[in-house]
Design an enzyme around this catalytic site. Structure first.
Site, PDB file in Angstrom:
ATOM      1  CG  PHE B 316      31.683  40.318  43.794  1.00 31.05           C
ATOM      2  CD1 PHE B 316      32.398  39.501  44.657  1.00 31.05           C
ATOM      3  CD2 PHE B 316      31.192  41.529  44.274  1.00 31.05           C
ATOM      4  CE1 PHE B 316      32.603  39.876  45.983  1.00 31.05           C
ATOM      5  CE2 PHE B 316      31.398  41.911  45.589  1.00 31.05           C
ATOM      6  CZ  PHE B 316      32.115  41.086  46.449  1.00 31.05           C
ATOM      7  CG  ASP B 317      35.657  40.200  37.332  1.00 29.36           C
ATOM      8  OD1 ASP B 317      34.896  41.184  37.424  1.00 29.36           O
ATOM      9  OD2 ASP B 317      36.859  40.310  37.047  1.00 29.36           O
ATOM     10  CG  ASN B 400      38.814  46.958  31.956  1.00 31.98           C
ATOM     11  OD1 ASN B 400      37.677  46.891  32.442  1.00 31.98           O
ATOM     12  ND2 ASN B 400      39.904  46.853  32.690  1.00 31.98           N
ATOM     13  CE1 TYR B 401      43.582  43.737  33.697  1.00 27.07           C
ATOM     14  CE2 TYR B 401      42.958  41.715  34.790  1.00 27.07           C
ATOM     15  CZ  TYR B 401      43.890  42.684  34.521  1.00 27.07           C
ATOM     16  OH  TYR B 401      45.136  42.597  35.074  1.00 27.07           O
ATOM     17  CD  GLU B 402      40.408  40.479  27.304  1.00 30.38           C
ATOM     18  OE1 GLU B 402      40.390  41.726  27.263  1.00 30.38           O
ATOM     19  OE2 GLU B 402      39.554  39.754  26.771  1.00 30.38           O
ATOM     20  CG  HIS B 453      43.272  46.644  40.186  1.00 32.14           C
ATOM     21  ND1 HIS B 453      44.076  47.450  39.402  1.00 32.14           N
ATOM     22  CD2 HIS B 453      43.262  45.432  39.582  1.00 32.14           C
ATOM     23  CE1 HIS B 453      44.523  46.751  38.371  1.00 32.14           C
ATOM     24  NE2 HIS B 453      44.054  45.518  38.450  1.00 32.14           N
ATOM     25  CG  ASP B 462      33.522  18.492  47.014  1.00 35.39           C
ATOM     26  OD1 ASP B 462      33.954  17.769  47.930  1.00 35.39           O
ATOM     27  OD2 ASP B 462      32.325  18.533  46.671  1.00 35.39           O
ATOM     28  CG  ASP B 611      31.309  15.491  51.647  1.00 33.04           C
ATOM     29  OD1 ASP B 611      32.337  15.933  51.083  1.00 33.04           O
ATOM     30  OD2 ASP B 611      30.266  15.217  51.022  1.00 33.04           O
TER      31      ASP B 611
END
Lengths: 684, 684
Positions: B316-317, B400-402, B453, B462, B611
């Protein structure tokens, strides 16, 4: 010899057009000839394969294929009956190879004929009487917009029929937006420029025929600011947009010689013809062949309003109008920003002389943000490269509407094809009191309905991945079964890909829920690292397919609009997924019929490990927004082609890292205006 | 008072962080305190609505809401047991409002703890013994990569568990790409930094557990050019890419004061927090309210390799790592081109002091081609405007990831949210002889498997379209029936749209085949021209949803990955579609469970004319290509928000026409090099 440095893929040069015209004219001495097309007939692929191999090995002793022109003309014989002919001309020996009369077919739209239709329509007494009945305000000018007749089965189609829609200008300005004032008059004009019918259009959803003969409702006339787009007719524009310039101090990164283009590791040739417009040939990356040819093959715009005569609105913008012949003359700094190379094209006049179309394609570079980046979190060192794109853009105007087409080449060996729809919506009249009740259109101004319609494009992709034998593979990502002892998936998280090789010609649908990917593979070439065939994949533009009923003429005439991906075995000159002659076509000429005919005749060839062509249908179901009015902000659609295990690593890995020294960006320093700050958001 | 000019949406200022830290520390005198979070608790919307109304009416007598900090800390008591606390601090009165211990929850990843885990792991004797058995080449350095443990049901989750993956550097360079050399050793480390297990990883598809204890296969060591990305370790880069600069001689078109941004007709406020990173607040166009808040709410990256222990790879980044805390320090001319405004952010140290994070967001303009164009075919006059975009970009590195995240604002009142995935693939070891046989991964280098993956993002929208009572509507385009006497569709071409108003909270899927469109409408505000409610529509990124089995922990923990569009009734602090505490979570906290709980408790409120919050799940099923190696060229995903009958015409109609005078483009003149021409494509 003037053809000394002509490449076989080069469009006809002006002198070739002249020559072809002359040769053909000598065949039609008696007739009144209207040259519709004098264009390159591209050489057979079987010949070109060898030629290109020699060319890329830089072998000089290559045999040039026969230079050949395709000529389409309308000849009127002494009984004044127009007949359509197609001729092939051998330009090496100045002889006609073939000549055939095309019975029951029509050439694409002739704008000078359409002007005559408009004039004939306005000169017609019944039309004049109908306009008088409208009691238009003094100074109003009625305008006739002539459209090709989309077959609806209600007429004999052997002769041309033109639908004339009426609009009105209430102000004296040649660029006033008359689409804001659709009139409810309609006329039909025959091949012989005779008005055959005049009638009123429906103005309410439940109105099937409108015979009321009522006058024009003057309350429909509204403020120009709501419906005009021309700066002369608009309030002062916003002045907040500061200038933005692209500077390339060392010039562009591309190198162009004639129609040959080299940029970064890409090479290809630029083609152009009256119908498809921009075409690309022999596309290679780092010397490896990727695609033999890329082009937009067709576009269909069916309207969804069921009320007669609106089912007659259904435009084949390539087959009927021509993406080439309608290409804009692009302007430096307006249509294109940066350092721009323009390509001209040559068409022909009615009398068979060359006609220059300047600046129909622009070529330029664009910065596209970051190409790749990685920061090593252990050292904090970031390595970042910027993405540069090469763009080939062409823009067409088809009556009210425009399309911006762009091939974008990227440094990572991917190609994108971007379509932007813009221009003015086609409008029809609408009763003022019916404002909110419009099941298949949007009211965009008082009394102006913009009907629902679709845009369906067919992108023709002729892959040549490391050779001409390729396969189409459908990959799906599927969850592994659980509770199956034969499959190891104890935690239920496993998923796998399944490849299905397509063996037969046909049409296929997308399936986002399975992450369905269409790949073109060369099964004869195995990637040394991955151990799998080299390939490219299609990044489709997911789109709703044709909504019209399969039995409708819209469906029968378009065919390609039924599926998102089609694969066929390559055939020379097979560029027409809705048939070659789409004007008033009856159907049965499209891609599905062609496949069916080959199958029925026992000529169906396997498309596995074969010379294949892939056609991608995409587009938009365009239910207009009022924000599309009076001129539509571009609506983007994008299709991609990306290598998938074709190379042995990131093809853009050798792009130099970005530096401020080269890019010369500027730091913005905040304005501090305490008073303002206090006044819009401060806590006191 | 230092808070004099603070806007309620402004992130905490450094002095506020200091004060919150001090106040809270006085509550934990005995304990060893590790401050994980000191961040703004955004004011309740009920309070903000009135505040913003006053603000935009430029009324000075507005009551500022309570300034409040949310503090998350880990306190170790005398028995050294870490306990997680959440406190709310009233910064107006310097008092603690609430304090609760979060039993069974874990805070997000603590990078300094992870460094200790790595050190402890390498210091462990069993680990050392296992590495010795590998018989690595002399000079090789093993590297430990510590990952949060994705729950797989095999462990008690009350304490932190860390998965340690092993890699290797064979060259002496701190930026050598060790992901190119995954080792088949794995270790698990406890909260108390004890190595609890050491074992080997499987290296073949059919290998469930690998106990072979075999040495490292030295044939896996390959040429650096294939696996390195750092310029020090690469051959000379291509030198063909010429400089490309963006010049804005009159400066940018935006105006920034503190966190308030005005550009063209847009206004909004920039926020930032450790978890979501960039957030946008109170977004208006031409003074009309559009969105109360826009943010990325979560991202889940589940791996699809079923072999143990790989089901424990599921990141969960946002919830585990934090998009804010991992934001890059952006560099002028490298990450951003043109005239750039950078925003800094403030986080906190472990001891509760402010910690500056410079340049975490860049703001700049981009040219985006043509905004709209029309050529009047009767006069030949073309009117064309160029599209300018305002971009707010932030880039994060997660091991490792961006990811590159960008909000793009357009002159036609549309907003795009673009995600680019780049960085280095997470890799696992693979037996050399298994090269082609990999059902759930791609071999990207000898002995290196990049497993399949997914990336699943949740964009939280919102809406506040002309007010806070909005509705979600599902529009579909459907063919009209044929052969139904009640429906007028004689030619079978009619189609219509059907609007379904969503009444209850829930999740929905896309349906391209029906051109399904999700619209946010304000039913209380009717467009004066179209006669329909004003609205915006979502342009989704069509994506495959979560592939893991619904009973798997991946599915139970993510929840939002099940449907593409969710709608919920607005609640303050409801920003967590996979739950607030995702670290080692067991599931049941996500958006589906929250909806279910409200329903079960009888608290479900209608989402019609209410809302509402809309959550869009999108992403990619990332089956790696070798072209993604060793660093991945960006993979773009784009979500859009566009007005649909919100305005009374094209909002960008007043953009000034493009002129060469302002844009100063340059005409490219062809190089003519006869010899070259002859040699690559000429006919001799």
């Amino acid at each position: 010899m003037t053809t000394a440095t002509i490449h076989p893929f080069d469009p006809l040069r002006p002198e070739e057009i002249t020559r072809a015209g002359k040769i053909v004219r000598s065949e039609f001495v008696e007739e009144d000839v209207n040259f519709r097309v004098i264009t390159l007939k591209e050489p057979p692929k079987a010949v070109m394969i060898g030629y290109l191999e020699h060319e890329h090995r830089r072998q000089l002793e290559r045999q040039a294929p026969l230079r050949c022109a395709r000529v389409e003309l309308i000849a009127k014989n002494t009984s004044n009956k127009p007949e359509l002919f197609e001729l092939l001309v051998n330009l090496d020996d100045d002889v006609i190879i073939s000549r055939k009369r095309l019975e029951g077919k029509h050439s694409y739209i002739d704008s000078s004929y359409m002007q005559k239709v408009e004039a004939a329509c306005l000169a017609d007494e019944r039309v004049q009487e109908e306009i008088r009945k409208l009691k238009l305000p003094l100074g109003s000018t009625p305008i006739v917009e002539a459209w090709a007749y989309a077959t609806d089965g209600m007429n004999d189609m052997t002769e041309r029929i033109t639908m004339c829609w009426f609009y009105c200008r209430h102000i004296e300005h040649p660029d006033a937006n008359y689409y804001a004032y659709p009139l409810d008059v309609c006329a039909e004009v025959s091949e012989q420029l005779r008005v055959t019918r005049v009638y009123r259009l429906p103005g309410a959803p439940n109105e099937r025929v409108n015979n009321a003969d009522h006058p024009y409702d003057h309350q429909k006339i509204h403020a120009t600011s709501a419906s005009e787009y021309h700066p002369d007719l608009r309030p002062k524009p916003r002045d907040t947009t500061k200038p933005y310039q692209v500077v390339q101090p060392e010039g562009p990164s591309f190198k162009i010689q004639g129609n040959s283009l080299n940029w970064e590791k890409w090479s290809f040739r630029v083609g152009f013809n009256y119908r498809e417009g921009l075409t690309l040939h022999d596309i290679r990356y780092d010397g490896r062949s990727l695609f033999y040819r890329l082009s937009l093959a067709e576009m269909f715009v069916p309207y969804g309003d069921p009320r007669s005569p609106y089912p007659r609105k259904g435009a084949f913008d390539l087959g009927n109008d021509g993406a080439g012949i309608n290409a804009n003359n692009l302007k430096l700094g307006c249509d294109c920003l940066g350092t721009i190379k323009y390509f001209d094209a040559w068409h022909n006049t009615q009398s068979g002389e060359p006609l220059k179309m300047p600046n129909v394609v622009c070529c330029h570079e664009q910065d596209d943000g970051i190409l790749w980046k990685h920061t090593n979190f252990r050292t904090g060192n970031a390595v970042v490269t910027r993405s540069r794109m090469l763009v080939l853009q062409t823009i067409i105007t088809v009556s009210n509407y425009e399309y911006i087409f762009a091939f974008q080449f990227c440094q990572d060996a991917s190609i994108f094809y971007e379509v932007r729809a813009t221009g003015i919506l086609s409008t029809v009249p609408h009763h003022l009191e019916q404002q909110g009740r419009t099941p298949c259109g949007t009211v965009v101004a008082p009394g102006v309905l913009a009907p629902y319609h679709q845009h369906l494009f067919s992108l023709r992709i002729d892959p040549a991945l490391d050779g001409h034998k390729n396969s189409l593979v459908i990959e799906e990502s599927k969850p592994m079964p659980t509770g199956d002892a034969a499959v190891h998936n104890p935690f239920g998280v496993g998923y796998y890909t399944e490849d299905r090789y397509v063996e037969q010609e046909g049409g296929f649908d997308l399936d986002i829920s399975k992450a369905r990917v269409f790949k073109f593979l060369n099964e004869n070439k195995i990637n040394p690292i991955t151990g799998t065939p080299v390939g490219f994949k299609l990044l489709p533009q997911p789109s709703q397919m044709l909504l019209a009923h399969p039995d409708s003429f819209h469906a029968k005439r378009s065919e390609f609009g039924k599926h998102a991906v089609w694969v066929t075995h390559y055939e020379d000159d097979d560029h027409f997924p809705a048939g070659r002659y789409t004007m008033q076509s009856l159907g049965g000429d499209g891609i599905a019929s062609q496949i069916q005919k080959r199958r029925a005749a026992g000529n169906a060839q396997s498309v596995r490990n074969a010379d294949i062509v892939v056609w991608h249908t995409f587009g938009s179901t365009h239910n207009p927004r009022i924000e599309d009015w009076p001129v539509m902000p571009n609506e983007k659609m994008t299709v991609g082609l990306k290598p998938v295990n074709f190379f042995t690593g990131n093809p853009g890995l050798d792009v130099a890292v970005s530096t401020q020294e080269k890019n010369k960006s500027v730091l913005y320093t905040e304005e501090t205006d305490e008073k303002q700050d206090t006044c819009c958001g401060a806590r006191l």
